[in-house]
Write an enzyme that holds these catalytic residues in place. Structure first.
Site, PDB file in Angstrom:
ATOM      1  N   SER A  17      -8.743 -13.513  -5.083  1.00  0.00           N
ATOM      2  CA  SER A  17      -9.199 -13.636  -4.308  1.00  0.00           C
ATOM      3  C   SER A  17      -8.658 -13.497  -3.002  1.00  0.00           C
ATOM      4  O   SER A  17      -7.647 -14.144  -2.760  1.00  0.00           O
ATOM      5  CB  SER A  17     -10.319 -14.879  -4.494  1.00  0.00           C
TER       6      SER A  17
HETATM    7  N1  SAH Z   1      -8.736 -15.407  -9.555  1.00  0.00           N
HETATM    8  C1  SAH Z   1      -8.739 -14.415  -9.748  1.00  0.00           C
HETATM    9  C2  SAH Z   1      -9.662 -13.773  -9.743  1.00  0.00           C
HETATM   10  C3  SAH Z   1      -9.869 -12.378  -9.902  1.00  0.00           C
HETATM   11  S1  SAH Z   1     -11.115 -11.337  -9.576  1.00  0.00           S
HETATM   12  C4  SAH Z   1      -7.035 -13.726  -9.036  1.00  0.00           C
HETATM   13  O1  SAH Z   1      -6.081 -14.914  -8.975  1.00  0.00           O
HETATM   14  O2  SAH Z   1      -6.705 -12.634  -8.853  1.00  0.00           O
HETATM   15  C5  SAH Z   1     -12.607 -11.968 -11.058  1.00  0.00           C
HETATM   16  C6  SAH Z   1     -12.204 -11.943 -12.468  1.00  0.00           C
HETATM   17  O3  SAH Z   1     -12.712 -12.210 -13.347  1.00  0.00           O
HETATM   18  C7  SAH Z   1     -11.651 -10.277 -13.269  1.00  0.00           C
HETATM   19  O4  SAH Z   1     -10.159 -10.328 -13.439  1.00  0.00           O
HETATM   20  C8  SAH Z   1     -12.951  -9.729 -13.825  1.00  0.00           C
HETATM   21  O5  SAH Z   1     -11.819  -9.071 -15.043  1.00  0.00           O
HETATM   22  C9  SAH Z   1     -12.616 -11.596 -14.809  1.00  0.00           C
HETATM   23  N2  SAH Z   1     -13.709 -11.963 -15.949  1.00  0.00           N
HETATM   24  C10 SAH Z   1     -15.292 -10.840 -14.942  1.00  0.00           C
HETATM   25  N3  SAH Z   1     -15.988 -11.627 -16.919  1.00  0.00           N
HETATM   26  C11 SAH Z   1     -14.957 -12.049 -17.608  1.00  0.00           C
HETATM   27  C12 SAH Z   1     -15.364 -13.005 -18.836  1.00  0.00           C
HETATM   28  N4  SAH Z   1     -16.883 -12.360 -19.173  1.00  0.00           N
HETATM   29  N5  SAH Z   1     -14.415 -13.144 -18.924  1.00  0.00           N
HETATM   30  C13 SAH Z   1     -13.177 -13.596 -18.620  1.00  0.00           C
HETATM   31  N6  SAH Z   1     -12.959 -12.735 -17.917  1.00  0.00           N
HETATM   32  C14 SAH Z   1     -13.985 -12.575 -16.656  1.00  0.00           C
END
Ligand code: SAH
Length: 214
Positions: free
Chosen positions: A63
């Protein structure tokens, strides 16, 4: 890239966050402590402190810093808070929460991303507990949590997450398909829930993970 340049870029990022209305000094100092470039591939280092999302493995994104700061500020994190993050991704958000003194648990659904991030986090902040599984189920084994932060776009507020939020707890979660409204959900000491809205955002979608249970 040289570390002098990276540290300068990081100081500029903190200035940008202040200009964008981030006032929680604990959030700003945690983001000053954590090296965002270590969470992306080296070809992206020159952009690691720009206020922009960047690609990570499995077609996901880290993000943008102002979104991380905004969600973290809404979460109103105190030292020793027990926090569940859904959507570990690169691990950057988890590391920022860890740098604020919180006990952090984070769930990621992509196995490959989970494995890569576990390796990075084990060097940066080994106290953070990572699990691969479906964020819709939360993390029952470690519940309840005082704080829950969801970093993918959720179709709704998952009931399991709401039930794993402790009394006097706060959950920050972007809700909606396509684009999301940032919601802050507050559970009072009697378990009554109120909901506040904080503007539009765009996150990668929260998707179900069918093959694994947490
Ligand atoms: N907090 C992260 C943002 C990553 S983007 C950072 O600091 O980099 C969001 C993430 O949510 C992705 O990696 C995606 O694979 C994950 N995601 C999507 N659906 C999900 C679910 N049902 N359970 C766990 N993770 C999930």
């Amino acid at each position: 890239m040289d570390s002098f340049l990276l540290q300068g870029a990081k100081r500029n990022m903190i200035e940008t966050l202040r200009n964008k209305g981030i006032t929680d000094e604990n959030v700003l100092s945690a983001m000053e402590k954590v090296d965002r470039h270590l969470f992306v591939e080296s070809y992206l280092w020159s952009r690691a402190y720009n206020d922009t999302p960047l690609p990570i493995h499995c077609g996901q994104t880290i993000s943008q810093p102002s979104t991380v700061a905004f969600q973290t500020q809404l979460l109103s994190v105190g030292k020793n808070d027990k926090i569940l993050e859904i959507g570990t991704g690169s691990g950057y958000q988890a590391a920022v929460l860890g740098a604020m003194g919180a006990k952090v648990f984070s769930v990621e659904r992509h196995v490959d991303l989970f494995v890569k991030t576990k390796e990075i986090i084990s060097k940066i902040d080994p106290k953070i507990i990572l699990r691969c599984g479906d964020g819709f189920a939360g993390l029952l084994a470690f519940a309840p949590f005082n704080r829950i932060i969801v970093t993918c776009g959720a179709p709704n507020v998952p009931p399991a997450l709401l039930s794993q939020l402790a009394p006097d707890g706060i959950m920050v979660i972007p809700v909606g398909q396509g684009k999301q409204v940032m919601k802050r959900i507050i559970k009072d000491s009697n378990g009554e829930v109120t909901e506040e809205s904080y503007g539009d955002f765009v996150f990668v979608p929260m998707l179900e993970h069918k093959s694994k249970r947490n």
